[in-house]
Design a protein around this motif. Structure first.
Motif, PDB file in Angstrom:
ATOM      1  N   GLY A 182       2.390  10.151 -10.160  1.00  0.00           N
ATOM      2  CA  GLY A 182       1.585  10.334 -11.362  1.00  0.00           C
ATOM      3  C   GLY A 182       1.678   9.198 -12.367  1.00  0.00           C
ATOM      4  O   GLY A 182       1.450   9.401 -13.562  1.00  0.00           O
ATOM      5  N   GLN A 208       0.386   5.980 -14.202  1.00  0.00           N
ATOM      6  CA  GLN A 208      -0.901   5.374 -14.502  1.00  0.00           C
ATOM      7  C   GLN A 208      -0.904   3.881 -14.184  1.00  0.00           C
ATOM      8  O   GLN A 208       0.108   3.195 -14.331  1.00  0.00           O
ATOM      9  CB  GLN A 208      -1.257   5.578 -15.971  1.00  0.00           C
ATOM     10  N   LEU A 209      -2.073   3.396 -13.793  1.00  0.00           N
ATOM     11  CA  LEU A 209      -2.242   1.982 -13.474  1.00  0.00           C
ATOM     12  C   LEU A 209      -1.840   1.094 -14.650  1.00  0.00           C
ATOM     13  O   LEU A 209      -1.247   0.027 -14.463  1.00  0.00           O
ATOM     14  CB  LEU A 209      -3.691   1.708 -13.068  1.00  0.00           C
ATOM     15  N   SER A 267       7.915  -0.772  -7.198  1.00  0.00           N
ATOM     16  CA  SER A 267       6.811  -1.580  -7.743  1.00  0.00           C
ATOM     17  C   SER A 267       7.328  -2.880  -8.340  1.00  0.00           C
ATOM     18  O   SER A 267       6.694  -3.936  -8.205  1.00  0.00           O
ATOM     19  CB  SER A 267       6.042  -0.795  -8.804  1.00  0.00           C
ATOM     20  N   GLN A 306       2.114   1.716  -3.444  1.00  0.00           N
ATOM     21  CA  GLN A 306       1.044   2.189  -4.322  1.00  0.00           C
ATOM     22  C   GLN A 306       0.800   3.684  -4.136  1.00  0.00           C
ATOM     23  O   GLN A 306       0.530   4.395  -5.103  1.00  0.00           O
ATOM     24  CB  GLN A 306      -0.242   1.397  -4.074  1.00  0.00           C
ATOM     25  N   ARG A 307       0.918   4.173  -2.926  1.00  0.00           N
ATOM     26  CA  ARG A 307       0.776   5.622  -2.684  1.00  0.00           C
ATOM     27  C   ARG A 307       1.899   6.391  -3.377  1.00  0.00           C
ATOM     28  O   ARG A 307       1.676   7.463  -3.945  1.00  0.00           O
ATOM     29  CB  ARG A 307       0.727   5.921  -1.192  1.00  0.00           C
ATOM     30  N   GLN A 317       9.248   9.045 -10.061  1.00  0.00           N
ATOM     31  CA  GLN A 317       8.770   7.957 -10.911  1.00  0.00           C
ATOM     32  C   GLN A 317       9.782   6.810 -10.956  1.00  0.00           C
ATOM     33  O   GLN A 317       9.405   5.638 -10.863  1.00  0.00           O
ATOM     34  CB  GLN A 317       8.490   8.474 -12.325  1.00  0.00           C
ATOM     35  N   VAL A 341       3.463   5.420  -6.088  1.00  0.00           N
ATOM     36  CA  VAL A 341       3.137   5.339  -7.517  1.00  0.00           C
ATOM     37  C   VAL A 341       2.120   6.421  -7.872  1.00  0.00           C
ATOM     38  O   VAL A 341       2.280   7.155  -8.856  1.00  0.00           O
ATOM     39  CB  VAL A 341       2.587   3.928  -7.866  1.00  0.00           C
ATOM     40  N   HIS A 342       1.090   6.528  -7.074  1.00  0.00           N
ATOM     41  CA  HIS A 342       0.042   7.530  -7.311  1.00  0.00           C
ATOM     42  C   HIS A 342       0.620   8.950  -7.205  1.00  0.00           C
ATOM     43  O   HIS A 342       0.360   9.794  -8.070  1.00  0.00           O
ATOM     44  CB  HIS A 342      -1.104   7.332  -6.315  1.00  0.00           C
ATOM     45  N   ALA A 343       1.415   9.198  -6.175  1.00  0.00           N
ATOM     46  CA  ALA A 343       2.007  10.529  -5.979  1.00  0.00           C
ATOM     47  C   ALA A 343       2.936  10.906  -7.131  1.00  0.00           C
ATOM     48  O   ALA A 343       3.050  12.090  -7.466  1.00  0.00           O
ATOM     49  CB  ALA A 343       2.768  10.579  -4.651  1.00  0.00           C
ATOM     50  N   ASP A 380       0.832  -1.210   0.000  1.00  0.00           N
ATOM     51  CA  ASP A 380       0.000   0.000   0.000  1.00  0.00           C
ATOM     52  C   ASP A 380       0.868   1.263   0.000  1.00  0.00           C
ATOM     53  O   ASP A 380       0.539   2.250  -0.666  1.00  0.00           O
ATOM     54  CB  ASP A 380      -0.938   0.013   1.211  1.00  0.00           C
TER      55      ASP A 380
END
Length: 152
Positions: free
Chosen positions: A32, A34-35, A130, A25-26, A123, A28-30, A22
């Motif tokens: 930017g 994409q899934l 990831s 994943q945060r 990134q 990754v989201h921060a 988790d």
């Protein structure tokens, strides 16, 4: 002998692993990301590791995230796929392969340097974490022999 599911054998360790996931994943989201990019990388890592369960799960997730059937079909040959993958997707795939295969240090450094030219530091970091995460989940599934069940 009954199948031994590593992820079920120690709920506290599994929960800690999921909390770690988790956190990644945060990041990754921060950053930017994409899934769809993460799912492409997850699929490539699972191909390299031979994890049928994870391939099944992440192929469905990739399709749901907008990855095309053509991209899925040629993923194992992404380097030869021309412009089917963006520079960003190529950077993520290179990171995934470097983290999974751990090639010769000179090769690994060159691959990661090319990826770095495309990515921000955030990134680059999030994609490496990831990739490490996916390798961990592949190994849990492989050691547990998670079954792939037929779907209609």
């Amino acid at each position: 002998m009954a199948r031994f599911y590593l992820d079920k054998s120690d709920p506290a360790s599994w929960a800690a692993g999921n909390a770690w996931s988790d956190t990644i994943q945060r990041a990754v989201h921060a950053a930017g990301i994409q899934l769809a990019v993460i799912e492409l990388m997850n699929l490539r890592i699972s191909q390299l590791n031979g994890c049928a369960y994870c391939l099944d799960v992440h192929a469905r997730k990739a399709a749901g995230a907008g990855i095309t059937a053509q991209q899925l079909a040629v993923l194992s040959a992404w380097r030869e796929a021309g412009e089917l993958f963006t520079d960003f997707e190529r950077a993520a795939l290179a990171i995934g392969e470097a983290a999974t295969l751990l090639p010769d240090p000179d090769v690994r450094k060159a691959e990661l340097a090319r990826a770095r030219d495309v990515l921000t530091d955030e990134q680059f970091s999030a994609l490496q974490w990831s990739a490490i995460r996916m390798n961990v989940y592949n190994r849990v599934s492989i050691l547990s022999e998670h079954p792939v069940r037929p779907r209609e």
